[in-house]
Design a protein around this motif. Sequence first.
Motif, PDB file in Angstrom:
ATOM      1  N   GLY A   1       0.841  -1.190   0.000  1.00  5.75           N
ATOM      2  CA  GLY A   1       0.000   0.000   0.000  1.00  5.75           C
ATOM      3  C   GLY A   1       0.868   1.228   0.000  1.00  5.75           C
ATOM      4  O   GLY A   1       2.069   1.150   0.262  1.00  5.75           O
ATOM      5  N   TRP A   2       0.287   2.370  -0.335  1.00  7.07           N
ATOM      6  CA  TRP A   2       1.040   3.617  -0.426  1.00  7.07           C
ATOM      7  C   TRP A   2       2.240   3.462  -1.363  1.00  7.07           C
ATOM      8  O   TRP A   2       3.334   3.981  -1.123  1.00  7.07           O
ATOM      9  CB  TRP A   2       1.522   4.086   0.956  1.00  7.07           C
ATOM     10  N   GLY A   3       2.064   2.705  -2.441  1.00  8.76           N
ATOM     11  CA  GLY A   3       3.124   2.525  -3.425  1.00  8.76           C
ATOM     12  C   GLY A   3       3.996   1.314  -3.210  1.00  8.76           C
ATOM     13  O   GLY A   3       4.795   0.966  -4.082  1.00  8.76           O
ATOM     14  N   SER A   4       3.880   0.653  -2.071  1.00  9.82           N
ATOM     15  CA  SER A   4       4.646  -0.562  -1.797  1.00  9.82           C
ATOM     16  C   SER A   4       3.864  -1.773  -2.280  1.00  9.82           C
ATOM     17  O   SER A   4       2.639  -1.810  -2.186  1.00  9.82           O
ATOM     18  CB  SER A   4       4.910  -0.695  -0.294  1.00  9.82           C
ATOM     19  N   VAL A   5       4.587  -2.800  -2.763  1.00  6.55           N
ATOM     20  CA  VAL A   5       3.908  -4.019  -3.211  1.00  6.55           C
ATOM     21  C   VAL A   5       3.759  -5.025  -2.068  1.00  6.55           C
ATOM     22  O   VAL A   5       3.001  -5.983  -2.186  1.00  6.55           O
ATOM     23  CB  VAL A   5       4.662  -4.675  -4.388  1.00  6.55           C
ATOM     24  N   GLY A   6       4.495  -4.840  -0.968  1.00  9.28           N
ATOM     25  CA  GLY A   6       4.389  -5.723   0.180  1.00  9.28           C
ATOM     26  C   GLY A   6       5.007  -7.086  -0.075  1.00  9.28           C
ATOM     27  O   GLY A   6       5.442  -7.378  -1.186  1.00  9.28           O
ATOM     28  N   PRO A   7       5.047  -7.943   0.942  1.00  9.38           N
ATOM     29  CA  PRO A   7       4.653  -7.637   2.311  1.00  9.38           C
ATOM     30  C   PRO A   7       5.638  -6.681   2.977  1.00  9.38           C
ATOM     31  O   PRO A   7       6.806  -6.628   2.601  1.00  9.38           O
ATOM     32  CB  PRO A   7       4.675  -9.011   2.993  1.00  9.38           C
ATOM     33  N   GLN A   8       5.144  -5.966   3.984  1.00 10.90           N
ATOM     34  CA  GLN A   8       5.978  -4.949   4.611  1.00 10.90           C
ATOM     35  C   GLN A   8       5.480  -4.666   6.017  1.00 10.90           C
ATOM     36  O   GLN A   8       4.279  -4.554   6.249  1.00 10.90           O
ATOM     37  CB  GLN A   8       5.920  -3.662   3.776  1.00 10.90           C
ATOM     38  N   LEU A   9       6.420  -4.549   6.960  1.00 10.64           N
ATOM     39  CA  LEU A   9       6.094  -4.136   8.322  1.00 10.64           C
ATOM     40  C   LEU A   9       6.718  -2.767   8.552  1.00 10.64           C
ATOM     41  O   LEU A   9       7.950  -2.632   8.565  1.00 10.64           O
ATOM     42  CB  LEU A   9       6.636  -5.135   9.346  1.00 10.64           C
ATOM     43  N   ASP A  10       5.882  -1.748   8.702  1.00 14.93           N
ATOM     44  CA  ASP A  10       6.350  -0.392   8.957  1.00 14.93           C
ATOM     45  C   ASP A  10       6.369  -0.118  10.451  1.00 14.93           C
ATOM     46  O   ASP A  10       5.417  -0.450  11.178  1.00 14.93           O
ATOM     47  CB  ASP A  10       5.426   0.637   8.300  1.00 14.93           C
ATOM     48  N   THR A  11       7.452   0.490  10.924  1.00 21.71           N
ATOM     49  CA  THR A  11       7.517   1.034  12.274  1.00 21.71           C
ATOM     50  C   THR A  11       7.763   2.528  12.125  1.00 21.71           C
ATOM     51  O   THR A  11       8.739   2.946  11.496  1.00 21.71           O
ATOM     52  CB  THR A  11       8.633   0.363  13.094  1.00 21.71           C
ATOM     53  N   THR A  12       6.863   3.336  12.687  1.00 18.80           N
ATOM     54  CA  THR A  12       6.850   4.767  12.415  1.00 18.80           C
ATOM     55  C   THR A  12       6.633   5.562  13.692  1.00 18.80           C
ATOM     56  O   THR A  12       5.702   5.272  14.455  1.00 18.80           O
ATOM     57  CB  THR A  12       5.740   5.121  11.410  1.00 18.80           C
ATOM     58  N   SER A  13       7.480   6.552  13.924  1.00 15.88           N
ATOM     59  CA  SER A  13       7.354   7.448  15.072  1.00 15.88           C
ATOM     60  C   SER A  13       7.005   8.845  14.573  1.00 15.88           C
ATOM     61  O   SER A  13       7.661   9.381  13.671  1.00 15.88           O
ATOM     62  CB  SER A  13       8.665   7.503  15.861  1.00 15.88           C
ATOM     63  N   TRP A  14       5.970   9.434  15.176  1.00 15.65           N
ATOM     64  CA  TRP A  14       5.414  10.706  14.719  1.00 15.65           C
ATOM     65  C   TRP A  14       5.775  11.860  15.641  1.00 15.65           C
ATOM     66  O   TRP A  14       5.820  11.698  16.857  1.00 15.65           O
ATOM     67  CB  TRP A  14       3.899  10.612  14.652  1.00 15.65           C
ATOM     68  N   PHE A  15       5.966  13.040  15.027  1.00 15.82           N
ATOM     69  CA  PHE A  15       6.059  14.294  15.753  1.00 15.82           C
ATOM     70  C   PHE A  15       4.804  15.123  15.557  1.00 15.82           C
ATOM     71  O   PHE A  15       4.283  15.727  16.491  1.00 15.82           O
ATOM     72  CB  PHE A  15       7.290  15.084  15.298  1.00 15.82           C
ATOM     73  N   LYS A  16       4.293  15.154  14.337  1.00 16.72           N
ATOM     74  CA  LYS A  16       3.064  15.867  14.012  1.00 16.72           C
ATOM     75  C   LYS A  16       2.256  15.054  13.013  1.00 16.72           C
ATOM     76  O   LYS A  16       2.811  14.383  12.142  1.00 16.72           O
ATOM     77  CB  LYS A  16       3.363  17.248  13.401  1.00 16.72           C
ATOM     78  N   ALA A  17       0.930  15.160  13.121  1.00 21.62           N
ATOM     79  CA  ALA A  17       0.051  14.475  12.181  1.00 21.62           C
ATOM     80  C   ALA A  17      -0.262  15.341  10.965  1.00 21.62           C
ATOM     81  O   ALA A  17      -0.439  14.829   9.860  1.00 21.62           O
ATOM     82  CB  ALA A  17      -1.244  14.072  12.874  1.00 21.62           C
TER      83      ALA A  17
ATOM     84  N   VAL B   1       9.351   9.737  11.264  1.00 16.80           N
ATOM     85  CA  VAL B   1      10.463   8.918  10.778  1.00 16.80           C
ATOM     86  C   VAL B   1       9.968   7.480  10.754  1.00 16.80           C
ATOM     87  O   VAL B   1       9.177   7.067  11.606  1.00 16.80           O
ATOM     88  CB  VAL B   1      11.719   9.053  11.660  1.00 16.80           C
ATOM     89  N   THR B   2      10.420   6.718   9.758  1.00 14.16           N
ATOM     90  CA  THR B   2       9.877   5.377   9.599  1.00 14.16           C
ATOM     91  C   THR B   2      10.933   4.400   9.117  1.00 14.16           C
ATOM     92  O   THR B   2      11.931   4.796   8.497  1.00 14.16           O
ATOM     93  CB  THR B   2       8.690   5.401   8.604  1.00 14.16           C
ATOM     94  N   HIS B   3      10.707   3.139   9.425  1.00 16.68           N
ATOM     95  CA  HIS B   3      11.572   2.052   8.970  1.00 16.68           C
ATOM     96  C   HIS B   3      10.675   0.942   8.447  1.00 16.68           C
ATOM     97  O   HIS B   3       9.635   0.642   9.040  1.00 16.68           O
ATOM     98  CB  HIS B   3      12.429   1.535  10.118  1.00 16.68           C
ATOM     99  N   ALA B   4      11.063   0.335   7.338  1.00 18.44           N
ATOM    100  CA  ALA B   4      10.266  -0.730   6.737  1.00 18.44           C
ATOM    101  C   ALA B   4      11.040  -2.041   6.717  1.00 18.44           C
ATOM    102  O   ALA B   4      12.177  -2.090   6.228  1.00 18.44           O
ATOM    103  CB  ALA B   4       9.864  -0.347   5.313  1.00 18.44           C
ATOM    104  N   LEU B   5      10.426  -3.074   7.268  1.00 22.77           N
ATOM    105  CA  LEU B   5      10.938  -4.439   7.142  1.00 22.77           C
ATOM    106  C   LEU B   5      10.223  -5.046   5.943  1.00 22.77           C
ATOM    107  O   LEU B   5       9.027  -5.327   5.996  1.00 22.77           O
ATOM    108  CB  LEU B   5      10.645  -5.241   8.414  1.00 22.77           C
ATOM    109  N   LYS B   6      10.963  -5.219   4.828  1.00 19.49           N
ATOM    110  CA  LYS B   6      10.326  -5.557   3.560  1.00 19.49           C
ATOM    111  C   LYS B   6      10.505  -7.023   3.188  1.00 19.49           C
ATOM    112  O   LYS B   6      11.454  -7.683   3.597  1.00 19.49           O
ATOM    113  CB  LYS B   6      10.898  -4.678   2.441  1.00 19.49           C
TER     114      LYS B   6
END
Length: 316
Positions: A187-203, A209-214
């Motif tokens: 999703g969002w342009g990725s074909v997957g599978p993918q595990l995103d870990t994302t830390s937010w400062f503002k919505a 900042v994010t990291h993807a385990l692809k």
Amino acid sequence: MSQPRRTSRRRAWTALTLPALLCVLAACSGSSGGAGSDDAAPARSASPTPPGPPGTLFDNFHYTGSDDPALDANGWEVRTGVGGPGIKDTWTAAGATFPEDASAQGGRALQLQSSTDGTKQGTKQVEVQTTGTPLFTGTYAARVYLSDKPVSGRNGDHVVETFFPISASDSSENYSELDYEYLPNGGWGSVGPQLDTTSWFKADPPDRVTHALKKQRLEGWHIMMITFMDGKATYSLDGKDLFTSSGKYVPREKVDMHFSNWFIDLPFTGGSRTWNMKVNWFYYKAGEAVSQADVQKSVDGFYSAGTNHINTVPKS
């Protein structure tokens, strides 16, 4: 890549060793299950000292359904409101059930079931969250079952299976969010599978900042953890660290815990598809970095003692 939650949410509002834990629990009554009342009982103190290990929230989701009074009494809410993410205004309590499950520790789990036929009218998303217990520094852990394919219907949906602490208000100046998001079909342009870990400062505008385990299929049970201590938020999966954020990308205010199963978009119509995500248990320890081994030791102790729920986290 993750998108802001943009949810509309209503509001009312060191691990112990096993012997020590069982000793504490044995001396405590009423630490499991739902809250009750007795008109003949003496009035309780306005701020009673809670029993059990201090600064601990644990739940193994032994409930009868989303309308079980114990669910609300124990500080859980099933979302039925409007808003996003995903297909807006499609949230339903019907997707949250608590079936017996031979693969789950203790034989029962929370099941989050989302479904779609490719139309908004035919889409149901599900989310369950804590309420009334502010969480901040410490260790967040859950045993979660991720799905790579629907339990019925054609595969291919851009489904998101998530575990995330988040601010009570999306418009807060100190907005905070830490995400696990599993995208079996991308999703969002990725074909997957993918595990995103994302830390937010503002919505809004998005600042994260994010990291993807692809390209790793993760169907099955996993222990997902976030440790937020000393200005760092570290995500780990089954004992392996995946990503650490720091600086402004850590929580700045207290948060609630959410589990959610939703769709990014509707890529095709025709035939209903049903997706399941499951949560076996959730554990939080305030103000301490707890290893996965010690988390599991504490969880095992709760199960051995017959404790389905405990909450000794300060309310403010």
